[in-house]
Write a protein that holds these residues in place. Structure first.
Motif, PDB file in Angstrom:
ATOM      1  N   VAL A  96       0.852  -1.198   0.000  1.00 25.20           N
ATOM      2  CA  VAL A  96       0.000   0.000   0.000  1.00 25.20           C
ATOM      3  C   VAL A  96       0.884   1.242   0.000  1.00 25.20           C
TER       4      VAL A  96
ATOM      5  N   LEU B 223      -5.203   5.016   2.651  1.00 25.42           N
ATOM      6  CA  LEU B 223      -4.213   4.258   1.889  1.00 25.42           C
ATOM      7  C   LEU B 223      -4.702   4.035   0.463  1.00 25.42           C
TER       8      LEU B 223
ATOM      9  N   ILE C 171       0.796   5.443   1.228  1.00 23.09           N
ATOM     10  CA  ILE C 171       0.091   6.431   2.041  1.00 23.09           C
ATOM     11  C   ILE C 171      -0.534   7.463   1.112  1.00 23.09           C
TER      12      ILE C 171
END
Length: 725
Positions: free
Chosen positions: A700, A714, A702
């Motif tokens: 993922v 995310l 941010i």
């Protein structure tokens, strides 16, 4: 089972053939369990799996309930002497309970209404006369109905109005049309209630303070959120619809004449009143209830899917583990478990304030001593109170070791429920609740399935709005999930707890206890046939259960496979024909030989090709654990805080929960981040569960960090500069 029942069940399950449904219901009626039918009766059902079989069972119960209600309603109307052949046909033709109830409504016994009082006073003929659209003075006509209970013409007309309004509101065709029209064209509106206030200072329901959406477009999670906000006194909610369109329909339906006179105006007032007082409120209640039922059904499905993937997480085998139950004032409870989950040692340390300075200073030394004394290889940290502070403490301490020791954040939901249970007290009578909790946390890492079955599935927080869901329906659905998971994996007959054994096809808690008692008294099981000596485990239970019970290193290697003893003859013939010795099972040589086998050559009148293929697959991988192919837990050595996060930063995380609008991912900080459904892929995603599952390890980035609200957004779509780099 009669043909009508079969036909109705089949209509609701168009993806299945009628012969499959009939065979499945017959097998169930004979006392066979769903896991047994799915695994060992594939030819009979056309290889239906557990989920399909559960759908057949549930639909059968729904249909039988419908038929029973139809019969009850017909009998009740017949007792009143009002059943006509046409009405009986309509009731019997109804395909859902709502239609049956609509047809029954005019005949249903209810509290005394104004309309019933008017009928008792002899005003029904006046109401019927008005429906003929007569010309003339209505007051003069109504004066003919004045009697002891009707003092004047105005009272007579008021009574006729009540009779007409109630009759209109009870017309099945009218209710059906209005229900459909409101469902397709109505709006659900939510607003902040006057003097309403969010209990959560972050404004949990803020997005619904001024909300409007078509009823047909409402998402299940929106319905659940709005319902909760309404129940907590924060929101006011209503369903609106174009009243002019409704009144136009009622006029067309009830006044079938071009002329307009006092009678048609009177009827118009009656249907307007019927809509305002009876129809609109009733349909609103029905649709709200229907939306809630649909949302509950979806939420239960979400919970079940998440629970299944949680149960099916890969076990950490052969590792010495420390269970770490975090806390502040009362100290962190530690439990050392050997490779098989046996409890070895306990301790309490105080690494966090407000612990006394002396105890705080001793915490790290005691923690590292236990790690070294017992050769601990992994630390399982519960994700509850003080979890992230404990993670920081553990990470810093482990960095001082000369060998690699990893830690894993474990979802501890329900651990406290189990720790306070009778089962936990029975297993560890001399330990405090918190110490039992540390053991449970450690065992969840070693074997999630074996540990989680000890806990009420509803106490495991992997759903959405689970506390708002109907307990009975949720309990049944989650029991099905646990049963499916346990039987797909199978259990070791010599190590399984009675809680785990009780989930096996054909067994119950009493028989499971007896299996464990027999093991305790006579030593480990060496072959499956010994089960026949267990009290209360009769022939039917043995047949249903034995294929799911494994005996590693037993007298017969087939007992460590999911080959059913009824098919041992076929398995032995295959081995003999291919020259495979018992000791060869599971080797590359045996796999090569088995690949040459033609399943059709070994079919019998009881075992078709599907069963033979399963036998061959079992011989290829004796003792195979389905979970070995699942994602393993994310091992960590470092720690971060939410302040360390920056937009664009790439991380790995563990999916903790999947909901309708996205997935929550543990990325190693105090709060899980949300991957919204729109950020899961470059392509349109309708259902998050088609992309991720609980326990998955995902990359993922941010997207956004809100420090004030402690929220992390995310994305699973790489930012352009990362993707191009």
């Amino acid at each position: 089972m009669d043909e009508k029942t079969l036909q109705l069940v089949s209509q609701q399950l168009p993806a299945m053939r009628q012969y499959q449904i009939k065979a499945a219901l017959k097998l169930m009626d004979e006392g066979n369990t769903i896991p047994f039918i799915a695994r060992y009766r594939k030819e009979a059902t056309g290889t239906l799996d557990e989920v399909q079989l559960q759908a057949i069972r549930d639909q059968y119960h729904h249909v039988t309930s419908l038929l029973e209600r139809q019969e009850t309603v017909i009998n009740k109307i017949q007792e009143q002497g009002k059943l006509t052949p046409d009405l009986e046909k309509q009731i019997e033709a109804a395909s859902d309970l709502q239609t049956v109830e609509d047809l029954y409504l005019p005949y249903k016994q209810k509290r005394q209404t104004k309309a019933q009082k008017a009928r008792t006073a002899g005003l029904a003929p006046l109401a019927n006369w008005l429906l003929t659209y007569p010309d003339g003075d209505l007051t003069a006509a109504a004066a003919k109905y004045v009697n002891a209970g009707v003092p004047d013409a105005e009272t007579a007309l008021a009574g006729a109005h009540e009779i007409l309004a109630e009759a209109i509101s009870e017309m099945a065709t009218v209710r059906g049309w209005l229900r459909s029209y409101t469902a397709n064209h109505g709006q659900l509106i939510a607003k902040l209630k006057r003097n309403g206030e969010d209990k959560d200072e972050l404004g949990t329901y803020k997005q619904y303070y001024d909300f409007a959406a078509p009823v047909k477009d409402m998402s299940p999670y929106q319905v659940m959120a709005i319902n909760r906000g309404e129940n907590e006194g924060v929101l006011s909610v209503k369903v609106t619809v174009d009243e002019d369109a409704v009144l136009n329909y009622l006029h067309f339906r009830l006044i079938r004449t071009e002329k307009r006179n006092a009678a048609t105006d009177f009827i118009a007032e009656a249907y307007k009143d019927a809509n305002k007082r009876f129809l609109a409120p009733a349909i609103e209640r029905e649709l709200r209830r229907q939306l809630t039922d649909q949302a509950n059904e979806q939420a239960i499905k979400v919970f079940g899917d998440n629970l299944y993937h949680l149960l099916m997480q890969a076990p950490i085998k052969g590792k010495i583990v420390m269970g770490f139950d975090p806390a502040y004032r009362t100290g962190c409870k530690l439990a050392i478990l050997d490779e098989n989950g046996k409890f070895l040692e306990k301790a309490v340390i105080y690494p966090h304030k407000p612990a006394p300075e002396k105890k705080h200073a001793q915490a790290e030394g005691e923690f590292l001593r236990l790690i070294e004394d017992y050769g601990v290889q992994m630390v399982a940290i519960g994700n509850g109170t003080a979890s992230r502070e404990s993670e920081k403490f553990v990470a810093e301490a482990l960095n001082k070791l000369s060998r690699p020791v990893y830690y894993v954040i474990v979802n501890e939901a329900g651990a406290s429920v189990y720790s306070a249970s009778e089962a936990a007290r029975e297993e560890f009578p001399d330990l405090h609740v918190e110490q039992r909790s540390a053991i449970s946390i450690g065992r969840r890492l070693q074997d999630p399935l074996a540990e989680l079955v000890k806990i009420d599935p509803q106490a495991i927080g992997v759903g959405q709005y689970q506390h708002d869901l109907p307990k009975k329906e949720l309990g049944t659905a989650l029991d099905d999930v646990v049963e499916r998971a346990v039987n797909r994996v199978g259990v070791n007959l010599n190590t399984a707890s009675y809680q785990l054994l009780a989930q096996i096809s054909g067994l119950n808690m009493t028989i499971a206890h007896n299996i464990v008692h027999y093991r305790d008294e006579h030593g480990r099981y060496t072959n499956r046939t010994q089960l026949k000596k267990v009290p209360r485990l009769g022939p039917k239970s043995y047949q249903q259960a034995v294929g799911f019970l494994r005996i590693p290193a037993g007298e017969n290697p087939l007992d460590n496979t999911d080959v059913h003893p009824e098919s041992y003859g076929i398995a032995k013939k295959i081995m003999a024909d291919t020259g495979i010795a018992v000791s060869d099972l599971g080797t590359a040589t045996a796999t090569k030989q088995l690949a040459k086998v033609a399943p059709a050559d070994y079919t019998t009148d009881k075992a078709g090709e599907a069963t033979v293929k399963d036998i061959i697959a079992s011989l290829e991988k004796p003792g195979h654990d389905l979970r070995d192919s699942m994602p393993t837990p994310l091992l960590r050595q470092d720690v971060m805080t939410i302040e360390d996060l920056k937009p664009g930063m790439k991380l790995q995380g563990t999916v903790r929960n999947v909901v309708d609008f996205g997935a929550f991912v543990d990325i190693g900080v105090k709060h899980d981040g949300l991957v919204h459904i729109s950020k899961m892929s470059k392509k349109f995603v309708r259902d998050p569960r088609t992309v991720v599952a609980v326990g998955d390890i995902v990359d993922v980035w941010i997207d956004d960090v809100d420090l004030k609200r402690q929220r992390i957004q995310l994305t699973m779509v790489a930012p352009k500069k990362v993707a191009n780099g």
